[in-house]
Design a protein around this motif. Sequence first.
Motif, PDB file in Angstrom:
ATOM      1  N   GLY A  95      62.103  -9.839 -53.538  1.00 18.31           N
ATOM      2  CA  GLY A  95      61.001  -9.334 -54.365  1.00 18.31           C
ATOM      3  C   GLY A  95      59.711 -10.036 -53.992  1.00 18.31           C
TER       4      GLY A  95
ATOM      5  N   ASP B 165      61.421  -6.385 -50.324  1.00 23.81           N
ATOM      6  CA  ASP B 165      60.882  -5.764 -51.538  1.00 23.81           C
ATOM      7  C   ASP B 165      61.264  -4.287 -51.562  1.00 23.81           C
TER       8      ASP B 165
ATOM      9  N   ASN C 247      61.167 -14.664 -57.551  1.00 23.06           N
ATOM     10  CA  ASN C 247      60.504 -14.530 -58.849  1.00 23.06           C
ATOM     11  C   ASN C 247      60.681 -13.064 -59.230  1.00 23.06           C
TER      12      ASN C 247
END
Length: 303
Positions: free
Chosen positions: A141, A164, A209
């Motif tokens: 991500g 991502d 995160n």
Amino acid sequence: MITEGVFLLRDSSQLYTGRVTVLEVIQKSAEFLARKDVESPRLQAELLLAHLLKLPRMKLYLNFDRTLSDAELDALRALVRRRGQREPLQHIIGSTSFCGLEMAVNRNVLIPRPETELLAEAGWEFLSTLNSQPPTALDFGTGSGCIAIALAVKCPGARIVALDASAPALVVAGENAARNGVGERLEFLHGNGLAALPDGARFDLIVSNPPYIPSAEIATLPTEVRDFDPREALDGGSDGLAFYHLLAAEAAPWLRPGGKIMLEFGDGQAAAIRVLFATAGWIVEAVRSDYTQRERILIARRD
Ligand SMILES: C[S@@+](CC[C@H](N)C(=O)[O-])C[C@H]1O[C@@H](n2cnc3c(N)ncnc32)[C@H](O)[C@@H]1O
């Protein structure tokens, strides 16, 4: 010398008229932003003006008596109006600082937060202790690429995979990697979850995160976050923990022996995430707090 003028109108189209000094334009802009409920309005006004004049903010203080040109006033008026509509300062300026590195940001990526710098720091401290040739990390991500790029900059021998689900985010991350001179040591992967990883890939570190806001809470977030950060960067499912379930269940096979996972999480989620990882067979090494003493980072390993 300041000529008389109307500076303080509710309509930003006439926020400042006539000849205005730096000090006066800061004051009027700050008043306007305060009426729009923008946090730290004076600081925001100074940052917008410093950006416009291409000056470090502190230099404004040496130029308080300087008069702004009509063109500068027009340009500033447009910037202040955008901020008054609660567009984030970082979007207006086009970039932000992360671990001392400049990162371009736009609506396609989450604006990197200061607490995430602590996660990046924990990551590069760990990578720096390794003898692997080269040390490898997965940033799950990656968004703007901030964590992956900070790892690559701080660990010059490391190779980083930045994954991502958002193709437009990966464009920003690629630009940021090039801007910070580490494009050759980053590999970008477009994919949903860990399925996009090539068979046989193994990492010393998986860092993430992930989105962690419970879906129903997104509507309550400040306008700057709710309307300008991408929803897919925020939404952690009904309890905010969807990505921790995924990573606890699926990340282990992608780690090298001795590897670690380091994850940021939201305020109040520490206890649930500890249990979730312990139950899935992880050894929780540490939970670290952020600058405001809120528990924020999980560090865990398998062996
Ligand atoms: C909270 S943002 C973090 C961005 C950046 N790492 C940071 O710390 O500023 C989470 C990121 O996860 C990405 N993401 C969301 N769902 C995903 C999925 N299923 N697979 C991979 N990435 C995903 C989002 O596009 C977003 O860029």
